[in-house]
Design a protein around this motif. Structure first.
Motif, mmCIF file in Angstrom:
data_model
loop_
_atom_site.group_PDB
_atom_site.id
_atom_site.type_symbol
_atom_site.label_atom_id
_atom_site.label_comp_id
_atom_site.label_asym_id
_atom_site.label_seq_id
_atom_site.Cartn_x
_atom_site.Cartn_y
_atom_site.Cartn_z
ATOM 1 N N GLN A 20 0.597 -1.458 -0.258
ATOM 2 C CA GLN A 20 0.104 -0.221 0.571
ATOM 3 C C GLN A 20 0.837 1.516 0.110
ATOM 4 O OE1 GLN A 20 -2.041 -0.463 3.739
ATOM 5 N NE2 GLN A 20 -3.475 -2.048 2.888
ATOM 6 N N ASP A 21 2.096 0.961 0.661
ATOM 7 C CA ASP A 21 2.495 2.848 0.982
ATOM 8 C C ASP A 21 3.002 1.883 -0.474
ATOM 9 O OD1 ASP A 21 2.028 2.682 3.470
ATOM 10 O OD2 ASP A 21 3.774 1.921 4.645
ATOM 11 N N VAL A 22 4.212 1.457 -0.953
ATOM 12 C CA VAL A 22 4.812 2.174 -2.231
ATOM 13 C C VAL A 22 3.679 2.223 -3.128
ATOM 14 C CG1 VAL A 22 5.892 0.021 -4.255
ATOM 15 C CG2 VAL A 22 6.493 0.380 -1.395
ATOM 16 N N ASN A 23 2.527 1.385 -3.569
ATOM 17 C CA ASN A 23 1.997 1.693 -4.282
ATOM 18 C C ASN A 23 1.457 3.450 -4.274
ATOM 19 O OD1 ASN A 23 1.740 -0.884 -5.841
ATOM 20 N ND2 ASN A 23 0.099 -1.259 -5.226
ATOM 21 N N ALA A 24 1.330 4.127 -2.992
ATOM 22 C CA ALA A 24 1.078 4.812 -2.805
ATOM 23 C C ALA A 24 2.726 6.439 -3.599
ATOM 24 C CB ALA A 24 0.579 5.832 -1.761
ATOM 25 N N LYS A 25 3.580 5.798 -2.721
ATOM 26 C CA LYS A 25 3.928 6.748 -3.557
ATOM 27 C C LYS A 25 4.171 6.761 -4.803
ATOM 28 C CE LYS A 25 6.114 7.685 0.365
ATOM 29 N NZ LYS A 25 6.152 9.305 0.749
ATOM 30 N N ILE A 26 3.980 5.702 -6.024
ATOM 31 C CA ILE A 26 4.041 5.407 -7.038
ATOM 32 C C ILE A 26 3.151 6.681 -7.516
ATOM 33 C CG2 ILE A 26 3.530 3.569 -8.975
ATOM 34 C CD1 ILE A 26 4.873 1.914 -7.509
ATOM 35 N N ALA A 27 1.391 6.784 -7.205
ATOM 36 C CA ALA A 27 0.696 7.412 -7.516
ATOM 37 C C ALA A 27 1.347 8.680 -6.937
ATOM 38 C CB ALA A 27 -0.247 6.817 -6.197
ATOM 39 N N GLU A 28 1.790 8.763 -6.301
ATOM 40 C CA GLU A 28 2.585 10.567 -6.237
ATOM 41 C C GLU A 28 3.803 11.046 -7.128
ATOM 42 O OE1 GLU A 28 4.108 10.624 -2.251
ATOM 43 O OE2 GLU A 28 2.205 10.669 -1.539
ATOM 44 N N GLY A 29 3.869 9.872 -7.572
ATOM 45 C CA GLY A 29 5.110 10.364 -8.923
ATOM 46 C C GLY A 29 6.569 9.997 -8.594
ATOM 47 N N VAL A 30 6.543 9.027 -6.820
ATOM 48 C CA VAL A 30 7.932 9.162 -6.911
ATOM 49 C C VAL A 30 8.112 7.743 -7.897
ATOM 50 C CG1 VAL A 30 9.264 8.043 -5.304
ATOM 51 C CG2 VAL A 30 6.905 10.120 -4.651
ATOM 52 N N ASP A 31 9.491 7.884 -8.387
ATOM 53 C CA ASP A 31 10.037 6.421 -9.206
ATOM 54 C C ASP A 31 10.862 5.698 -7.754
ATOM 55 O OD1 ASP A 31 11.953 4.353 -10.618
ATOM 56 O OD2 ASP A 31 13.206 6.142 -11.222
ATOM 57 N N VAL A 32 10.264 4.629 -7.288
ATOM 58 C CA VAL A 32 10.179 3.553 -6.656
ATOM 59 C C VAL A 32 11.092 1.930 -6.699
ATOM 60 C CG1 VAL A 32 9.061 2.191 -4.810
ATOM 61 C CG2 VAL A 32 8.553 3.982 -4.988
ATOM 62 N N ILE A 33 11.740 2.011 -6.688
ATOM 63 C CA ILE A 33 12.987 0.318 -6.434
ATOM 64 C C ILE A 33 12.253 -0.789 -5.232
ATOM 65 C CG2 ILE A 33 15.119 -1.073 -6.287
ATOM 66 C CD1 ILE A 33 16.149 1.512 -7.994
ATOM 67 N N ASN A 34 11.992 -0.750 -5.367
ATOM 68 C CA ASN A 34 10.875 -1.647 -4.292
ATOM 69 C C ASN A 34 12.068 -3.056 -4.011
ATOM 70 O OD1 ASN A 34 8.908 -3.481 -2.715
ATOM 71 N ND2 ASN A 34 7.096 -3.527 -4.130
ATOM 72 N N LEU A 35 12.274 -3.516 -3.168
ATOM 73 C CA LEU A 35 13.189 -4.643 -2.019
ATOM 74 C C LEU A 35 12.199 -4.807 -1.172
ATOM 75 C CD1 LEU A 35 16.219 -1.933 -2.257
ATOM 76 C CD2 LEU A 35 15.922 -3.619 -4.640
ATOM 77 N N GLY A 36 11.089 -4.565 -0.932
ATOM 78 C CA GLY A 36 10.123 -5.412 -0.183
ATOM 79 C C GLY A 36 10.479 -6.563 -0.068
ATOM 80 N N GLN A 37 9.969 -7.422 -1.108
ATOM 81 C CA GLN A 37 9.607 -8.709 -1.468
ATOM 82 C C GLN A 37 9.716 -9.181 -2.116
ATOM 83 O OE1 GLN A 37 5.710 -7.211 -3.349
ATOM 84 N NE2 GLN A 37 4.630 -8.458 -1.122
ATOM 85 N N GLY A 38 10.666 -10.697 -2.449
ATOM 86 C CA GLY A 38 11.397 -11.195 -3.064
ATOM 87 C C GLY A 38 10.810 -11.703 -4.084
ATOM 88 N N ASN A 39 10.199 -11.343 -4.881
ATOM 89 C CA ASN A 39 9.567 -12.028 -6.233
ATOM 90 C C ASN A 39 10.479 -11.690 -7.638
ATOM 91 O OD1 ASN A 39 6.573 -11.934 -5.220
ATOM 92 N ND2 ASN A 39 6.146 -9.921 -5.866
ATOM 93 N N PRO A 40 10.605 -12.049 -7.966
ATOM 94 C CA PRO A 40 11.536 -11.970 -9.739
ATOM 95 C C PRO A 40 11.131 -10.791 -9.681
ATOM 96 C CG PRO A 40 10.426 -14.198 -9.561
ATOM 97 C CD PRO A 40 9.829 -13.222 -8.566
ATOM 98 N N ASP A 41 12.850 -10.384 -10.465
ATOM 99 C CA ASP A 41 12.078 -9.357 -11.479
ATOM 100 C C ASP A 41 12.842 -9.530 -12.799
ATOM 101 O OD1 ASP A 41 14.950 -9.345 -10.974
ATOM 102 O OD2 ASP A 41 15.659 -7.051 -11.258
ATOM 103 N N GLN A 42 13.061 -11.153 -13.300
ATOM 104 C CA GLN A 42 13.139 -11.229 -14.531
ATOM 105 C C GLN A 42 11.961 -12.578 -14.305
ATOM 106 O OE1 GLN A 42 15.759 -9.842 -16.444
ATOM 107 N NE2 GLN A 42 16.100 -8.005 -14.945
#
Length: 187
Positions: A20-42
């Motif tokens: 929720q917090d990350v999505n709120a920052k993205i909605a504000e236009g912040v360029d977020v690198i999400n290191l909060g979860q272990g989801n693969p990025d490839q």
């Protein structure tokens, strides 16, 4: 329908709030690198996708899985651990097939702890450890993971009461979230 009391006692879901917090920052236009979860990025490697497709097409896999997992899978896990880590595991008694490590970590206290029992948890540690403790009606003490100790617990800081009362302890190395490794001598 009224929720069970045990659900009311669960801690707030850390990762849900983080998303929720990350999505709120993205909605504000912040360029977020999400290191909060272990989801693969490839993408998943092609040979793995192809093996999954073949396994899905095999009609012998179109049934409920065995309660304790397929023998072949558990033997493959034991072979992997022997090859990669030189660790011998008994496929029948030392390998559990789960629908995810998070589920296993949450459910393990339910298998070993009764209400009022005590558990030892690393601090910092994986937030969902707390859900299993809450569901089991158990209590916990923390073991601080400090930089001066290489982010390993210092068992000498535990009281005799804590050591004697604890029925379960979680350790994970390489450690999440510190990244520390534990040596064979430590274990």
């Amino acid at each position: 329908m009224k929720q069970a009391e045990r659900l009311k006692n669960l801690p707030k879901q850390f990762f849900s709030k983080l998303v929720q917090d990350v999505n709120a920052k993205i909605a504000e236009g912040v360029d977020v690198i999400n290191l909060g979860q272990g989801n693969p990025d490839q993408p998943t490697p092609v040979h793995i996708v192809e093996a999954m497709q073949q396994a899905s097409a095999d009609t012998t896999n179109h049934k409920y899985s065995l309660f304790r997992g397929k023998k072949e899978l558990k033997e493959a896990v034991a072979t992997f651990y022997k090859r990669e880590y030189d660790v011998e595991l008994d496929p029948e008694t030392e390998i559990a097939v789960l629908f995810g490590s998070k589920a296993g970590l949450v459910e393990l206290p339910l298998c070993f702890l009764n209400p009022g029992d005590k558990m030892l948890l690393p601090d910092p540690g994986y937030p969902d450890y707390l859900s299993g403790v809450a569901l089991a009606g158990a209590s916990f003490d923390t073991m601080p993971l400090l930089e001066e100790n290489g982010f390993l617990p210092d068992y000498t800081t535990l009281t005799e009461e804590q050591r004697s009362q604890a029925k379960l302890m979680y350790l994970n190395y390489p450690n999440n979230p510190t990244g520390a490794a534990a040596s064979q001598a430590f274990f």
